[in-house]
Every structure is written in C-alpha cells, then in structure tokens.
Design an enzyme around this catalytic site. Structure first.
Site, PDB file in Angstrom:
ATOM      1  N   GLU A   1      -6.317  -8.181  -0.305  1.00 17.80           N
ATOM      2  CA  GLU A   1      -6.696  -8.175   1.103  1.00 17.80           C
ATOM      3  C   GLU A   1      -8.180  -7.902   1.243  1.00 17.80           C
ATOM      4  O   GLU A   1      -8.730  -7.023   0.563  1.00 17.80           O
ATOM      5  CB  GLU A   1      -5.975  -7.049   1.849  1.00 17.80           C
ATOM      6  CG  GLU A   1      -4.499  -7.233   2.051  1.00 17.80           C
ATOM      7  CD  GLU A   1      -3.909  -6.064   2.839  1.00 17.80           C
ATOM      8  OE1 GLU A   1      -4.644  -5.401   3.588  1.00 17.80           O
ATOM      9  OE2 GLU A   1      -2.713  -5.808   2.667  1.00 17.80           O
TER      10      GLU A   1
ATOM     11  N   GLU B   1       0.817  -1.221   0.000  1.00 18.28           N
ATOM     12  CA  GLU B   1       0.000   0.000   0.000  1.00 18.28           C
ATOM     13  C   GLU B   1       0.850   1.271   0.000  1.00 18.28           C
ATOM     14  O   GLU B   1       0.752   2.109   0.898  1.00 18.28           O
ATOM     15  CB  GLU B   1      -0.963  -0.005   1.187  1.00 18.28           C
ATOM     16  CG  GLU B   1      -2.007  -1.090   1.089  1.00 18.28           C
ATOM     17  CD  GLU B   1      -3.087  -1.002   2.174  1.00 18.28           C
ATOM     18  OE1 GLU B   1      -2.876  -0.307   3.171  1.00 18.28           O
ATOM     19  OE2 GLU B   1      -4.136  -1.651   1.996  1.00 18.28           O
TER      20      GLU B   1
HETATM   21  C1  GLA Z   1      -4.077  -2.633   5.138  1.00 18.55           C
HETATM   22  C2  GLA Z   1      -2.673  -3.206   5.196  1.00 18.55           C
HETATM   23  C3  GLA Z   1      -2.567  -4.454   6.028  1.00 18.55           C
HETATM   24  C4  GLA Z   1      -3.407  -4.344   7.272  1.00 18.55           C
HETATM   25  C5  GLA Z   1      -4.833  -4.069   6.884  1.00 18.55           C
HETATM   26  C6  GLA Z   1      -5.785  -4.038   8.061  1.00 18.55           C
HETATM   27  O1  GLA Z   1      -4.807  -3.001   4.063  1.00 18.55           O
HETATM   28  O2  GLA Z   1      -2.152  -3.465   3.929  1.00 18.55           O
HETATM   29  O3  GLA Z   1      -1.210  -4.642   6.354  1.00 18.55           O
HETATM   30  O4  GLA Z   1      -2.914  -3.333   8.089  1.00 18.55           O
HETATM   31  O5  GLA Z   1      -4.884  -2.805   6.267  1.00 18.55           O
HETATM   32  O6  GLA Z   1      -7.109  -3.901   7.630  1.00 18.55           O
END
Ligand code: GLA
Ligand code: ZN
Length: 677
Positions: free
Chosen positions: A312, A156
C-alpha cells in the site's frame, strides 16, 4: 546471482492495489468501467476482498461469492492478476453479536462492541474457527483460478487483547519460556516492590489498573503479543497452504511500527509486504523524509534479504494525517521509483477507487469520485505503470550492502519503556535514522538487521543505542570485530540482558568492555536547552541529550568533552580488537558529527556508492544487481534541479539512452542507469 521473484509464474512488477468490488455491487456500470480504467492506468494486480467478510458471508453459514467470482474472472480476462485477501481484518456484525468472545478486550478489561476493524481476539477458538471456515472456502474455490498470484492475509495485524483466554495463553507462554516461577522472578527482578509471584495465575499483562512497572513483564508481553499474532496467522494460513501450496503468502507490515516484531513475523511469510504513507511536504524538508522512507524500504528488503512488495501507498493524499496534502506533480513517480530502488518489486495502492461513503471516502485513490481517467492523479499513476513495464530487467534483482544498521524491536520496546534518561522520548528510532542518513546521502546501500542475521556479510555494522545485549548478541558482535569487521556503537550500549535485567560488572556488558576497550561509568541526561561540546579533528560539535562518562581501558581516545565536570573525558574512542575495530561514541550530536564519523568508517573500509559521481544534497543513488549488471537509481528529492557527473557510460533501463559525463536531474526526476559489472 539468482533473481528472486515474488511469484515465479508472473514475472512482472505488480502495479495496482486495494480493490473493493464488494462495495460496488449495486453499480454494475462502475465495476465494468473499472476494467477499462485498469487497462488505462497500466494496472495489472488487484488486492481483492480485504474487508469483504460481510459480503462473503452475509449470514452465518450462508455464503455469496458471486461478486468475487466476477472480479476474479473479469480481472483475469482483462489481463490482470489477483492478490486474494482473507477477510479477518474486520468481521460481520452478526458474528460480534452472536459470539461476543471474538471481540477484543481492552487493557482495562472492557469487552469492545462491534465496530471499526482490526479488533478481534487472537486467541478465541470461535474466531479462529470462523476464520478457518471462510479461508478454507476461499482457498478451495479459487485454488485453480489463473488470476490468483498471492495471498494477502488479513490486514495490518496489530494490537492486543486482554480477555481471559489471552491472559491464560500469556501465562502458558511464560511457563514455556522460564520453566519455573523462580527463574521468572529472578529475570524480572520481581522482589522489587514485593512483586514476587508465587503462582502463575497471579501474572497479568501490563495494565493501567494493574502492573506497569515490571520491565521484564512489559517486554515479555510485547513478545507474547507478536507470538500470539503469529500463531493466529498460522491458523489462518493452514487452509491456504493445504489447497494452494504454490501460492505465496504474505501479510502487510507497517515499517518500524512498534506494534509487532516484524523480524520475528517475517520468518513466517513467503515474502514481505509493506504499507507506507509518508507525510511528503513538497519542500526541501522532503530530503530528510526521503532518507527516512528509504530506511523503511531497506528494512523490508532486509527482513528476508530479498525483494519485497509495497502493498500500500497512496497515489496522492491520505486522510489520516493532520494535514492531508496532495502529492505534488512528479512526486508520485519519484516515490514509486524509490520503492523499486530499495528492492521493492511492486507499486500497489490503497486504494483503486474512492469509496462513496464512510471513513476513507476522501483518501487518495487512482480513480476519484469523478469516475474517469481525466485526472492528474490517474495520469501520474498510469505513467508509473508504463514505466514499470519497462523495468523487467530489474525485477527480482538483489541489493548488495556492505553496511548494516542494527534496529531491533525488543531494544526499542525496552528503551522506550525505560524509566530514566529522557523519560518520555528516548528518540531511539530518530537516532537510528540519523545514523542511516550518512549512507543514504552518499548513495551507499544499507541493510537494516537484527540479532538473528548473519553479521559476517558486512564490513561495517552500526548499532546506535543498543541497550539490550543478550549473551548471544555480545558473542556475535565480538566475533564480528575479531574477524575484521568495523563496529560503531553509541551511548547506552549493553546495559541489560534480553529480559531488561542489568548486566553486572560495568557497562557495556560482558566482553564488550574488552571489544571496545572502555568502561562506561555514568550517563548524564541533559535538559533540552543544555549542551556540551566535543572537538574532533579541529571542528567543534554540539553534544546534546546524552553524555556518557566513559573510561578508556585500552581504547584510543579520538575526541573529548570540552565542558562540565567530565571535560577531557572520552567522547569518541576506537579500539583495535582481533582483526577489526570498534568505535564508541559517548554522546548524542545533531547529525553533523555522526556524518563525519560515518565518513571516516566508510573511507577506512573503502566503501563507496555504486554511482561514481558526487551527489549533491537531495540527490541519491541506490543500486540493485543481478550479478552481471548494475542498476543504479539516481534520484533527485530536491525541489530544484541538481547536477552531477559520471566517468562511466550507462544505459537507461527504461528509455535505452546512453548517459555519460555531466548529468542534470530535474526536480523529482529519477534516472535508472545500468552498466555491465
Ligand atoms: C492502512 C490500511 C488500509 C487503509 C490505509 C489508509 O494502511 O491497511 O486499509 O486504511 O491505511 O491510508
Ligand atoms: Zn483475547
């Protein structure tokens, strides 16, 4: 039609998620049990090593790959595959301590200390070098490992750095873009408030301590941050490309987040991957939420016009919302199938196992602190995995859309930052969602596109609040309509060029006045408790927030305002231009008018859902195809059972049941229907 696979050597839906064996090295029994549990959860893909730099390189130049060697081997022996991460999203403490330059500098020019994550400088030669070293070692070491199916680069990417190096890089970027200060000053209109720059070194990024009023500067800084992040990413992936030329590379995006221009970034990844954490509530408000979430998936599919990876999502609750509610029973299956319905070829989670300590220990996971398979969440995850195994036919299939909605990062940055209108909340994204919803609820596939996309593959293009229009965009919109397309635009169309400098000669800029047959003289911003109204086809709709005062110059006026000094002025126009039509909506409504006008466009263009039944509120149907078969995901987002019917005979992809006539979908149920085209 060609199917497109994320990795053609592994033709399965990816099911699994972020796995952190680095955190559990003192618990060999846990690591062992993970393998058993992965099998039980029907998980086949793990993203490993995302924040593992401190474990991989505990001291500068001293490496320890033992936990990763073991994880790669164990997962493969267990029948699984690995999406291997590069660790640059968080660095070890020793690095921040020894090389302060790697730490990000805030817009107030304070150097950050070690801590948190996602806070490195994107320009620092030292950080780039450190990343190259570790990535090279990873790529060399695992290049022939049979578990490796993809690279998950960093995590991210977001944010910006205001250090000397980054500011200097920004100036270089501007030199390349504008060539001369004269041109920069002209585009930024910097004579205003005596901002004319006479030397490149005078230019700094926007800051509360310095400049924050030059809109062109703001926009260019946002673009630079995207470009500099991409540049950093290119540095990251160089060793991966060198040692593993056949392993696809991605980095995880965050939907419509304004942190980076993902459309620009998508050009650099082999496949798009995406994280999403919707705030499901478990009531009827989830229907609108589902529409919004579908739009995110449609964006991710449209970024490369091929299947994407959901990198995710949570199997249940998160920990970062204000209220971290559990997903209700069945909601996980529903939301997982929604990903696939919109072109996703994976359901991957954050996270496999809840950590024992620190920030995310109460974030949802496949395996809870109890440490076994006897939980509701584990069972629901396992059911999703079992179902994905039955969907091989759908894997790699494409989505055909005749409708596209334009949503562009620069436009959003510029409008959100514009002084005027509703100063603090222009609601650009909410307006896009409102215009997307009529297609969603009718079960009509929609692409989310930008200026660089090919417009000619669509019958309808919807471009709400398209404030920025470059000459290129104006040409493309004109050609689209001229060649027979149907275009719908709204208030705030074509006010500025790509550098946020107003078009002269009246809005919308350039040829758009002829395309729409209108001239927009003024825009009225209403107070929140005010409204006007518009009557169209005998029904009266509220006009809220924005009412433009537009003159028809050739366009047919289909509706007018009922009140105020612009009573009788156009509220909706249509213009025949070339072989196509250009609709213009001069006001914002609460959604009911948007629905009616969209229906008119869809009817005129003969666009219907690939599912033939009437869709009640809460039920929707989106499709994928391999050119021979149609796969329709009929989904019920309501908390109540809903009914529909079909004149076709379908076969369910997963259970091979024949479906025709009346259909009742339970609350949260998904039917995956197929038939020959
Ligand atoms: C983000 C991050 C993860 C985690 C999630 C929690 O998407 O990439 O590492 O912290 O949030 O929801
Ligand atoms: Zn920096």
């Amino acid at each position: 039609m060609k199917k497109i696979f994320i990795n053609p050597t592994y033709k399965y839906f990816l099911h699994g998620g972020d796995y952190n064996p680095d955190q559990w090295q003192d618990y060999p029994e846990v690591l062992k049990d993970d393998m058993r549990l992965m099998q039980l959860a029907n998980c086949n893909s793990m993203s490993v090593g995302i924040f593992a730099w401190a474990a991989l390189e505990p001291e500068e130049g001293k490496y320890d790959f033992s936990f990763l060697d073991k994880a790669m081997d164990d997962i493969y022996a267990n029948g699984g595959r690995v999406i291997l991460a590069t660790p640059s999203g968080a660095r070890p403490a020793w690095m921040s301590q020894k090389y302060p330059e790697v730490n990000r500098v805030t817009e107030n020019r304070d150097r950050r200390w070690f801590g948190v994550r996602h806070n490195h400088c994107f320009t620092s030669p030292i950080y780039r070098e450190k990343v190259t070293q570790i990535n090279t070692l990873l790529a060399e070491r695992y290049k022939d490992h049979p578990a490796l199916i993809a690279w998950h680069v960093s995590n991210e990417y977001s944010g910006s750095c205001h250090c000397d190096l980054c500011r200097e890089a920004f100036r270089e970027w501007l030199k390349k873009k504008y060539g001369t200060l004269r041109e920069l000053n002209a585009q930024w209109w910097s004579a205003f408030w005596a901002h004319t720059y006479t030397d490149w070194s005078q230019i700094d990024p926007p800051s509360p301590l310095g400049e924050r009023c030059v809109h062109g500067l703001y926009l260019d800084w946002r673009r630079f941050v995207t470009d500099q992040t991409i540049d950093f990413y290119k540095n990251e992936i160089a060793p991966l490309r060198k040692f593993t030329p056949n392993i696809p590379i991605t980095t995880n995006f965050m939907g419509f987040s304004t942190v980076l221009d993902y459309r620009a970034f998508a050009k650099e990844v082999d496949f798009v991957s995406h994280d999403a954490y919707p705030t499901w509530k478990g009531d009827e408000s989830d229907i609108l939420r589902a529409s919004e979430v579908s739009m995110r998936y449609d964006l991710n599919r449209s970024l490369k016009h091929k299947p994407f990876v959901q990198m995710e999502c949570t199997p249940s609750n998160v920990n970062h919302h204000d209220y971290n509610k559990l997903k209700r029973p069945g909601a996980h299956m529903l939301s997982s199938m929604q990903i696939v319905a919109h072109g996703g070829d994976s359901v991957l989670y954050f996270q496999w196992r809840k950590n024992r300590g620190s920030w995310e220990k109460f974030h949802g996971a496949v395996v809870d602190h109890v440490g076994n398979e006897n939980t509701r969440v584990f069972r629901e995850v396992s059911e999703v995995g079992a179902r994905l195994k039955k969907l091989d036919a759908v894997l790699g299939t494409m989505t055909e859309s005749r409708v596209a909605l334009i949503s562009d990062w620069s436009n959003r940055w510029a409008l959100d930052n514009a002084q005027g209108f509703q100063k603090n909340d222009k609601k650009v994204h909410a307006t896009h969602s409102k215009h997307y919803h009529p297609m969603w609820k009718r079960g009509i596939n929609t692409d989310i596109i930008g200026e660089d996309d090919d417009f000619s593959c669509y019958d309808i293009i919807i471009a709400p609040m398209l404030y920025i229009t470059s000459d290129n965009m104006i040409d493309k919109l004109e050609q689209f309509v001229k060649n027979g397309g149907t275009l719908l635009c709204t208030y705030m169309l074509g006010m500025v060029n790509e550098n946020d400098r107003c078009h002269l000669g009246g809005f919308p800029g350039g040829k758009l006045k002829e395309v729409f047959g209108i001239w927009n003289e003024e825009i009225d911003t209403l107070y929140p408790n005010e409204k006007n109204s518009v009557t169209f086809n005998g029904v009266t709709y509220d006009a809220v927030d924005y009412c433009e005062i537009v003159h028809a110059q050739g366009a047919e006026v289909l509706a007018t305002y009922n009140d105020d000094f612009y009573k009788g002025m156009p509220a909706l126009t249509v213009n025949n231009y070339g072989k196509g039509k250009a609709y213009y909506v001069t006001f914002r409504d609460n959604g009911d008018f948007t629905d009616v006008i969209t229906e008119r466009l869809l009817t005129e263009c003969g666009i219907v859902s690939d599912f033939d039944g009437v869709l009640p509120c809460g039920m929707t149907a989106h499709s994928r195809t391999d050119g021979e078969n149609l796969y329709v995901f009929l989904q019920n987002f309501s908390i109540n059972p809903l009914e529909t019917s079909t004149a076709h005979t379908w076969v369910t992809v997963d259970w091979k049941e024949t479906i025709s006539g009346e259909i009742t979908l339970d609350s949260y149920e998904t039917l995956i229907l197929s038939r020959k085209i």
